[in-house]
Design a protein around this motif. Structure first.
Motif, PDB file in Angstrom:
ATOM      1  N   LYS A   1       0.837  -1.194   0.000  1.00 30.87           N
ATOM      2  CA  LYS A   1       0.000   0.000   0.000  1.00 30.87           C
ATOM      3  C   LYS A   1       0.873   1.246   0.000  1.00 30.87           C
ATOM      4  CE  LYS A   1      -4.181  -1.876   0.492  1.00 30.87           C
ATOM      5  NZ  LYS A   1      -5.327  -1.587  -0.400  1.00 30.87           N
ATOM      6  N   LYS A   2       0.403   2.301  -0.702  1.00 30.43           N
ATOM      7  CA  LYS A   2       1.117   3.564  -0.724  1.00 30.43           C
ATOM      8  C   LYS A   2       0.834   4.352   0.549  1.00 30.43           C
ATOM      9  CE  LYS A   2       1.855   7.819  -3.348  1.00 30.43           C
ATOM     10  NZ  LYS A   2       1.458   8.669  -4.494  1.00 30.43           N
ATOM     11  N   MET A   3       1.882   4.991   1.109  1.00 30.82           N
ATOM     12  CA  MET A   3       1.728   5.938   2.200  1.00 30.82           C
ATOM     13  C   MET A   3       1.861   7.349   1.632  1.00 30.82           C
ATOM     14  SD  MET A   3       3.779   3.964   5.273  1.00 30.82           S
ATOM     15  CE  MET A   3       3.123   5.077   6.535  1.00 30.82           C
ATOM     16  N   HIS A   4       1.192   8.328   2.261  1.00 24.79           N
ATOM     17  CA  HIS A   4       1.027   9.644   1.647  1.00 24.79           C
ATOM     18  C   HIS A   4       1.677  10.754   2.474  1.00 24.79           C
ATOM     19  CE1 HIS A   4      -1.861   8.047  -1.278  1.00 24.79           C
ATOM     20  NE2 HIS A   4      -2.314   7.312  -0.286  1.00 24.79           N
ATOM     21  N   ASP A   5       2.185  11.748   1.750  1.00 22.79           N
ATOM     22  CA  ASP A   5       2.744  12.952   2.367  1.00 22.79           C
ATOM     23  C   ASP A   5       2.202  14.169   1.607  1.00 22.79           C
ATOM     24  OD1 ASP A   5       4.252  14.694   3.876  1.00 22.79           O
ATOM     25  OD2 ASP A   5       6.104  14.372   2.772  1.00 22.79           O
ATOM     26  N   ASN A   6       0.863  14.220   1.477  1.00 20.50           N
ATOM     27  CA  ASN A   6       0.224  15.257   0.659  1.00 20.50           C
ATOM     28  C   ASN A   6      -0.602  16.250   1.455  1.00 20.50           C
ATOM     29  OD1 ASN A   6      -1.844  13.558   1.403  1.00 20.50           O
ATOM     30  ND2 ASN A   6      -2.289  12.837  -0.682  1.00 20.50           N
ATOM     31  N   GLY A   7      -0.617  16.111   2.796  1.00 23.09           N
ATOM     32  CA  GLY A   7      -1.381  17.037   3.613  1.00 23.09           C
ATOM     33  C   GLY A   7      -2.880  16.859   3.512  1.00 23.09           C
ATOM     34  N   ILE A   8      -3.328  15.727   3.003  1.00 23.31           N
ATOM     35  CA  ILE A   8      -4.755  15.454   2.824  1.00 23.31           C
ATOM     36  C   ILE A   8      -5.182  14.362   3.803  1.00 23.31           C
ATOM     37  CG2 ILE A   8      -6.534  14.640   1.209  1.00 23.31           C
ATOM     38  CD1 ILE A   8      -4.823  15.757  -1.060  1.00 23.31           C
ATOM     39  N   GLY A   9      -6.390  14.507   4.340  1.00 21.96           N
ATOM     40  CA  GLY A   9      -6.911  13.499   5.257  1.00 21.96           C
ATOM     41  C   GLY A   9      -6.124  13.485   6.557  1.00 21.96           C
ATOM     42  N   GLU A  10      -5.653  12.310   6.947  1.00 19.44           N
ATOM     43  CA  GLU A  10      -4.949  12.166   8.217  1.00 19.44           C
ATOM     44  C   GLU A  10      -3.489  12.599   8.146  1.00 19.44           C
ATOM     45  OE1 GLU A  10      -6.406  11.601  10.925  1.00 19.44           O
ATOM     46  OE2 GLU A  10      -8.362  11.015  10.146  1.00 19.44           O
ATOM     47  N   ASP A  11      -2.978  12.877   6.941  1.00 27.04           N
ATOM     48  CA  ASP A  11      -1.605  13.382   6.828  1.00 27.04           C
ATOM     49  C   ASP A  11      -1.602  14.872   7.142  1.00 27.04           C
ATOM     50  OD1 ASP A  11       1.239  12.903   5.990  1.00 27.04           O
ATOM     51  OD2 ASP A  11       0.705  14.497   4.592  1.00 27.04           O
ATOM     52  N   ALA A  12      -0.906  15.280   8.207  1.00 29.50           N
ATOM     53  CA  ALA A  12      -1.038  16.638   8.749  1.00 29.50           C
ATOM     54  C   ALA A  12      -0.454  17.706   7.836  1.00 29.50           C
ATOM     55  CB  ALA A  12      -0.376  16.710  10.127  1.00 29.50           C
ATOM     56  N   THR A  13       0.742  17.458   7.274  1.00 28.72           N
ATOM     57  CA  THR A  13       1.447  18.501   6.528  1.00 28.72           C
ATOM     58  C   THR A  13       2.036  17.915   5.256  1.00 28.72           C
ATOM     59  OG1 THR A  13       2.050  19.569   8.621  1.00 28.72           O
ATOM     60  CG2 THR A  13       3.242  20.263   6.648  1.00 28.72           C
ATOM     61  N   ALA A  14       1.838  18.604   4.152  1.00 29.41           N
ATOM     62  CA  ALA A  14       2.362  18.115   2.876  1.00 29.41           C
ATOM     63  C   ALA A  14       3.878  18.283   2.807  1.00 29.41           C
ATOM     64  CB  ALA A  14       1.698  18.863   1.725  1.00 29.41           C
ATOM     65  N   ASN A  15       4.539  17.285   2.220  1.00 30.71           N
ATOM     66  CA  ASN A  15       5.962  17.347   1.881  1.00 30.71           C
ATOM     67  C   ASN A  15       6.872  17.628   3.080  1.00 30.71           C
ATOM     68  OD1 ASN A  15       5.198  16.905  -0.806  1.00 30.71           O
ATOM     69  ND2 ASN A  15       5.041  19.109  -1.209  1.00 30.71           N
ATOM     70  N   ASP A  16       6.505  17.071   4.254  1.00 32.26           N
ATOM     71  CA  ASP A  16       7.374  17.213   5.433  1.00 32.26           C
ATOM     72  C   ASP A  16       8.144  15.931   5.730  1.00 32.26           C
ATOM     73  OD1 ASP A  16       5.313  15.618   6.293  1.00 32.26           O
ATOM     74  OD2 ASP A  16       4.909  16.749   8.139  1.00 32.26           O
ATOM     75  N   ASN A  17       8.080  14.964   4.796  1.00 27.08           N
ATOM     76  CA  ASN A  17       8.752  13.664   4.916  1.00 27.08           C
ATOM     77  C   ASN A  17       8.205  12.807   6.049  1.00 27.08           C
ATOM     78  OD1 ASN A  17      10.316  13.878   2.651  1.00 27.08           O
ATOM     79  ND2 ASN A  17      12.192  14.472   3.723  1.00 27.08           N
ATOM     80  N   ILE A  18       6.977  13.113   6.500  1.00 28.50           N
ATOM     81  CA  ILE A  18       6.252  12.214   7.406  1.00 28.50           C
ATOM     82  C   ILE A  18       5.089  11.637   6.607  1.00 28.50           C
ATOM     83  CG2 ILE A  18       4.969  11.972   9.561  1.00 28.50           C
ATOM     84  CD1 ILE A  18       6.466  14.399  10.623  1.00 28.50           C
ATOM     85  N   PHE A  19       5.193  10.355   6.285  1.00 33.09           N
ATOM     86  CA  PHE A  19       4.218   9.688   5.424  1.00 33.09           C
ATOM     87  C   PHE A  19       3.190   8.969   6.295  1.00 33.09           C
ATOM     88  CE2 PHE A  19       7.711  10.521   2.683  1.00 33.09           C
ATOM     89  CZ  PHE A  19       7.206  10.573   1.392  1.00 33.09           C
ATOM     90  N   THR A  20       1.931   9.011   5.851  1.00 35.71           N
ATOM     91  CA  THR A  20       0.822   8.536   6.662  1.00 35.71           C
ATOM     92  C   THR A  20      -0.040   7.542   5.882  1.00 35.71           C
ATOM     93  OG1 THR A  20       0.760  10.688   7.774  1.00 35.71           O
ATOM     94  CG2 THR A  20      -1.150   9.255   8.077  1.00 35.71           C
ATOM     95  N   LYS A  21      -0.540   6.550   6.605  1.00 34.08           N
ATOM     96  CA  LYS A  21      -1.497   5.597   6.038  1.00 34.08           C
ATOM     97  C   LYS A  21      -2.462   5.171   7.135  1.00 34.08           C
ATOM     98  CE  LYS A  21      -3.297   2.570   3.169  1.00 34.08           C
ATOM     99  NZ  LYS A  21      -4.029   3.000   1.956  1.00 34.08           N
ATOM    100  N   VAL A  22      -3.769   5.280   6.873  1.00 33.77           N
ATOM    101  CA  VAL A  22      -4.761   4.694   7.769  1.00 33.77           C
ATOM    102  C   VAL A  22      -5.070   3.305   7.234  1.00 33.77           C
ATOM    103  CG1 VAL A  22      -7.079   4.856   8.714  1.00 33.77           C
ATOM    104  CG2 VAL A  22      -5.705   6.923   8.445  1.00 33.77           C
TER     105      VAL A  22
END
Length: 326
Positions: A252-273
């Motif tokens: 599964k892809k993890m996201h760093d786009n600041g959308i949904g549960e990802d807090a900030t775009a392009n901060d190198n913290i990737f999120t997946k629910v």
């Protein structure tokens, strides 16, 4: 003459003792190796994509059952497939022994090919390139000798460290954190590993991340890129692989786009629910392997760029929930 006989006798006793201890360790190591081979928490099954593919779920107990694919569209008019094809895995184990515990230092060298396929859906054209890779995965496992009935003892796996692998020079993983929801819907941290604080610490076999099937878990992975970064999204692709074999696995892809549960775009913290799958039909509890992989986007899109990637691997446990799905 008497003095010489005493010296020879003492030397013989020392050599006999050393040989006896070496024989004992050889017997112990055979038992420990069998424990490693029989434990689903270890090994690299599920890490291999078996070639270029879309993200997938295959063979796991989920609410939709059959194999599913999730096409990746990095740009309008294009479909992108990628993946590792593992050609060989060699394993080296070095042991440290004490009376009541042993520690195995395990290094697995993984060789293979990374494949990148770009499909132009407008012109109906396909471009594919390959890059060779070699990962060295390192992990330590601690065994303890526990009492049994009739004062006999047996060895068991007591704890393990995070498994870490890397190829190339640019990518690293800094932090892994799991969150679960409380009664009012807030995400609370339940497990965290930081590369600077505790990546080398032993994790109790009984304290691995444990989840109920069908619950939602938020996963955050913090990465670093030494650059130069490819100018697309945050510069990296982060994937969460999980499963227990080549027939039961997902990516599964993890996201760093600041959308949904990802807090900030392009901060190198990737999120997946992540909705936890079941432990397998007819099974109440089972351990699975998790692989967190970051790949530099230059490795994806630039055929001349070397392959840069880092991987953390950590098992997790799934308990069957009494809550029915659907």
């Amino acid at each position: 003459m008497t003095k010489i006989k005493i010296i020879l006798l003492t030397t013989g006793l020392i050599l006999t003792g050393c040989e006896s201890k070496m024989d004992s360790y050889s017997s112990r190591e055979a038992e420990l190796n069998a424990l490693l081979d029989g434990d689903d928490a270890f090994g690299l099954d599920g890490f291999d994509d078996e070639g270029a593919t879309s993200d997938y779920v295959e063979g796991l107990e989920t609410d939709y059952g059959a194999k599913t694919l999730e096409p990746y569209h990095p740009d309008s008019g294009y479909v992108f497939k990628f993946g590792r094809r593992v050609s060989s895995i060699t394993k080296t184990i070095t042991y440290i022994h004490e009376e009541d515990y042993s520690i195995a230092d395990i290094i697995r060298t993984v060789e293979g090919i990374f494949l990148s396929t770009i499909i132009d859906t407008v012109l109906n054209d396909t471009f594919t390139f390959e890059k060779e890779f070699t990962f060295d995965f390192q992990r330590k496992v601690r065994f303890v000798n526990e009492p049994r009935i009739n004062n006999q003892k047996r060895w068991k796996i007591d704890a393990l460290t995070l498994g870490i692998g890397k190829t190339g020079t640019k990518m690293d993983i800094r932090k892994l954190e799991y969150f679960t929801n409380d009664e009012i819907g807030n995400w609370n941290s339940v497990f965290v590993l930081d590369s600077e604080l505790n990546s080398d610490e032993f994790i109790s076999r009984d304290s691995l991340p444990t989840f109920e099937s069908w619950m939602d878990v938020k996963v955050e992975l913090t990465v670093s890129n030494e650059g130069p970064e490819f100018e697309y999204e945050s510069g990296e692709r982060v994937s969460f692989h999980y499963g227990r074999s080549r027939f039961h696995k997902a990516r599964k892809k993890m996201h760093d786009n600041g959308i949904g549960e990802d807090a900030t775009a392009n901060d190198n913290i990737f999120t997946k629910v992540w909705t936890i799958h079941g432990p397998g039909w007819g099974i109440d509890k089972r351990v699975y392997r998790g692989f967190f992989s970051v790949i530099d986007y230059g490795s994806f899109f630039d055929s001349e760029e070397a392959f840069h990637s880092a991987v953390w691997t950590l098992p997790y446990i799934v308990n069957r929930s009494s809550v029915l799905i659907g």
